[in-house]
Scaffold this active site. Structure first.
Site, mmCIF file in Angstrom:
data_model
loop_
_atom_site.group_PDB
_atom_site.id
_atom_site.type_symbol
_atom_site.label_atom_id
_atom_site.label_comp_id
_atom_site.label_asym_id
_atom_site.label_seq_id
_atom_site.Cartn_x
_atom_site.Cartn_y
_atom_site.Cartn_z
ATOM 1 N N HIS A 1 5.199 1.024 5.654
ATOM 2 C CA HIS A 1 4.541 0.903 4.366
ATOM 3 C C HIS A 1 4.692 -0.464 3.973
ATOM 4 O O HIS A 1 3.649 -0.958 3.750
ATOM 5 C CB HIS A 1 5.506 1.975 3.437
ATOM 6 C CG HIS A 1 4.933 2.011 1.885
ATOM 7 N ND1 HIS A 1 4.277 2.985 1.598
ATOM 8 C CD2 HIS A 1 5.264 1.360 1.011
ATOM 9 C CE1 HIS A 1 3.862 2.465 0.469
ATOM 10 N NE2 HIS A 1 4.587 1.598 -0.039
ATOM 11 N N GLU A 2 5.751 -1.114 3.937
ATOM 12 C CA GLU A 2 5.962 -2.351 3.515
ATOM 13 C C GLU A 2 5.149 -3.480 4.474
ATOM 14 O O GLU A 2 4.602 -4.320 3.794
ATOM 15 C CB GLU A 2 7.532 -2.707 3.531
ATOM 16 C CG GLU A 2 8.253 -1.982 2.489
ATOM 17 C CD GLU A 2 8.076 -1.533 0.994
ATOM 18 O OE1 GLU A 2 7.072 -2.622 0.546
ATOM 19 O OE2 GLU A 2 7.999 -0.643 0.508
ATOM 20 N N HIS B 1 1.594 -3.608 2.888
ATOM 21 C CA HIS B 1 1.709 -4.515 1.721
ATOM 22 C C HIS B 1 1.713 -5.843 2.225
ATOM 23 O O HIS B 1 0.820 -6.648 1.571
ATOM 24 C CB HIS B 1 2.999 -4.244 0.791
ATOM 25 C CG HIS B 1 2.950 -2.825 0.007
ATOM 26 N ND1 HIS B 1 2.032 -2.916 -0.942
ATOM 27 C CD2 HIS B 1 3.883 -1.947 -0.271
ATOM 28 C CE1 HIS B 1 1.991 -1.691 -1.640
ATOM 29 N NE2 HIS B 1 3.265 -1.196 -1.133
ATOM 30 N N GLU C 1 -1.116 -0.417 -3.226
ATOM 31 C CA GLU C 1 -0.740 0.968 -2.627
ATOM 32 C C GLU C 1 -1.668 1.609 -1.669
ATOM 33 O O GLU C 1 -1.117 2.370 -0.621
ATOM 34 C CB GLU C 1 -0.461 2.173 -3.728
ATOM 35 C CG GLU C 1 0.951 2.252 -4.254
ATOM 36 C CD GLU C 1 2.066 1.853 -3.318
ATOM 37 O OE1 GLU C 1 2.591 0.893 -3.536
ATOM 38 O OE2 GLU C 1 2.421 2.944 -2.689
#
Ligand code: ZN
Length: 494
Positions: A263-264, A267, A293
């Protein structure tokens, strides 16, 4: 003359970006390696730097400069126009609020964080309620000062997702309610629930090894960023050439670190891919919370929970944990990482139930800013909504209304961007699949093609375009939640 004004704007942008850089570095330090002992001095330094930012930015000279450039915007190039738009927005968001109110509010939210923490630890909402009442009072006052008409909640939504309104979200969430509530029930009734192996003990050193293996494979440039740990995973960009992420390791849940890291990384790839022509500028960051997101969730869910992704990566994990995963097949693993569960805690939710958690928060925030609601009644409203959407009821406020930190910081309007992110991601994926064989790329772990598509259509623009423009240009149409619903039904209807 115009040239001079533009130079002045660029100088201001560069100075404000430098101050912001220093603030971010301080934040990174506090969240990762700083000792608890230094908390007071760090708070003093943070306060001083905020004041420097405020005084550099909010003054008559800046106001005149921004107004003048805005009046002549047709003569400006695309990038300068975007900088003017961004700073004008930021300027009036702060400048319309009297300085005393602004400062009092900052003091209130720093106190209210401790009250929230105490209330959560004691499972006692009444400790936090008076602070929440005050925060809402301030936000309502601020909306009156800086609102642009329409629904009062729109002003707050616009802070996180420019252009998004209650009208758009009402339609979005009503589509989700209609389709996802029955889907969750269907999946829960039919799925195989034997996934206990996920909670065996998994050596943390090896989890870290896997995180460090997968980040560059996904497309993270390790020469322009790094990874460490923190209590709550996050991404921080000092510049496009220094993007840092944190993850979190739990011995008894291997999926926690894997999906936090992916997830990170999503980003971070966004930030690393922003066009270098923007340099150290306010444009060198993702355009909105929702688009950001969408990128983290795209990597985490659309790619990271795809069977083709695990066909190549599960053998790597299995080799690391020979004993623990001895009799587990890639299909068992895939089933486990896509397991759907009606749960009470948002951050532990799977991708199907997740938007329902957001809907609860959206309904409550909308209520707060539409009516004069009694803050003491919010826990019951929260619990009723969980029962209505998810069929379960919190037993105490720690697993109910006190679970998230956002409201203690005054961040109303933030939550919807999480659900928008998932929906944008599905819309982007649909468009991407017209150009790229995504499954084949995953099967061969050739992520460059995917990364380049995202860079070209989304990342490179940084904050120089509005979220709706990026979505429209990348996918050929305006926001359409249908893609998200179709994505979920295709994947989960069993
Ligand atoms: Zn995120």
């Amino acid at each position: 003359m115009l040239k001079e004004k533009i130079e002045k704007l660029n100088k201001l942008d560069s100075k404000l970006s430098a101050i912001f850089f220093a603030q971010s570095l301080l934040e990174w330090d506090s969240e990762t390696i700083a000792s608890d002992g230094g908390v007071e001095e760090r708070a003093i330094v943070a306060g001083e730097i905020s004041e420097i930012y405020f005084n550099t930015f909010v003054n008559d000279e800046t106001k005149a400069l921004l107004e003048e450039l805005d009046e002549r915007k047709e003569e400006l190039d695309q990038v300068t126009k975007a900088i003017v738009f961004l700073y004008k927005r930021k300027f009036y968001n702060i400048a319309k609020i009297p300085v005393e109110d602004y400062t009092d509010f900052q003091v209130l939210i720093s106190k209210s964080y401790s009250a929230w923490e105490k209330a959560k630890n004691n499972k006692n909402y009444s400790i936090f309620a008076p602070f929440l009442t005050e925060i809402i009072k301030y936000q309502k006052k601020f909306i009156k000062l800086r609102g642009k008409g329409g629904h009062p909640y729109n002003t707050l939504l616009d802070d996180f997702e420019p252009g998004i309104t209650v009208e758009i979200l009402d339609e979005f969430f009503s589509e989700l309610r209609k389709n996802i509530v029955p889907l969750v029930q269907k999946v829960c009734d039919k799925q195989n629930n034997e996934i206990d192996f996920i909670n065996k003990k998994f050596d943390i050193k090896k989890q870290e090894e896997f995180s460090k293996y997968i980040m560059p494979k996904l497309g993270f440039d390790t020469s322009r960023g790094m990874m460490t740990t923190s209590a709550h995973p996050f991404t921080l960009n000092l510049s496009r050439n220094d993007v840092r992420i944190t993850t979190n390791f739990k011995e008894d849940d291997i999926t926690n670190s894997i999906f936090s890291t992916i997830h990170e990384t999503g980003h971070a790839i966004y930030e690393q891919n922003i066009d270098e022509k923007f340099g150290l500028s306010a444009l060198t960051t993702g355009v909105s919370m929702g688009i950001h997101e969408s990128q983290s969730r795209f990597y985490e869910n659309n790619l990271g929970r795809n069977i083709n992704f695990w066909n190549v990566n599960f053998p790597v994990i299995k080799k690391m944990y020979k004993k623990e995963l001895n009799d587990i097949t890639v299909n068992d693993w895939y089933r486990a990482v896509n397991h759907v569960k009606k749960s009470l805690i948002r951050i532990e939710a799977d991708e199907v139930t997740y938007p329902l958690h957001i809907m609860v928060r959206y309904e409550i925030e909308k209520m707060i800013f539409s009516d004069d609601i009694d803050v003491n009644k919010l826990p019951d409203i929260w619990n009723d909504l969980y029962e209505e959407y998810l069929g379960i009821r919190p037993e105490n406020d720690a697993e109910g209304i006190l679970q998230d930190v956002h409201w203690s910081g005054g961040a109303f309007g933030y939550f919807p961007s999480y659900a928008l992110g998932s929906a944008y991601a599905a819309q982007f994926e649909h468009a991407m699949r017209k150009d790229i064989d995504v499954d084949k790329a995953l099967k061969n772990l050739e992520m460059d093609e995917i990364k380049e598509w995202l860079k070209d259509k989304i990342h490179k623009y940084g904050s120089s375009k509005m979220p709706s423009e990026i979505l429209k240009e990348a996918t050929g149409e305006t926001f359409n939640p249908e893609y998200f619903i179709k994505y979920l039904y295709n994947k989960y209807e069993i």
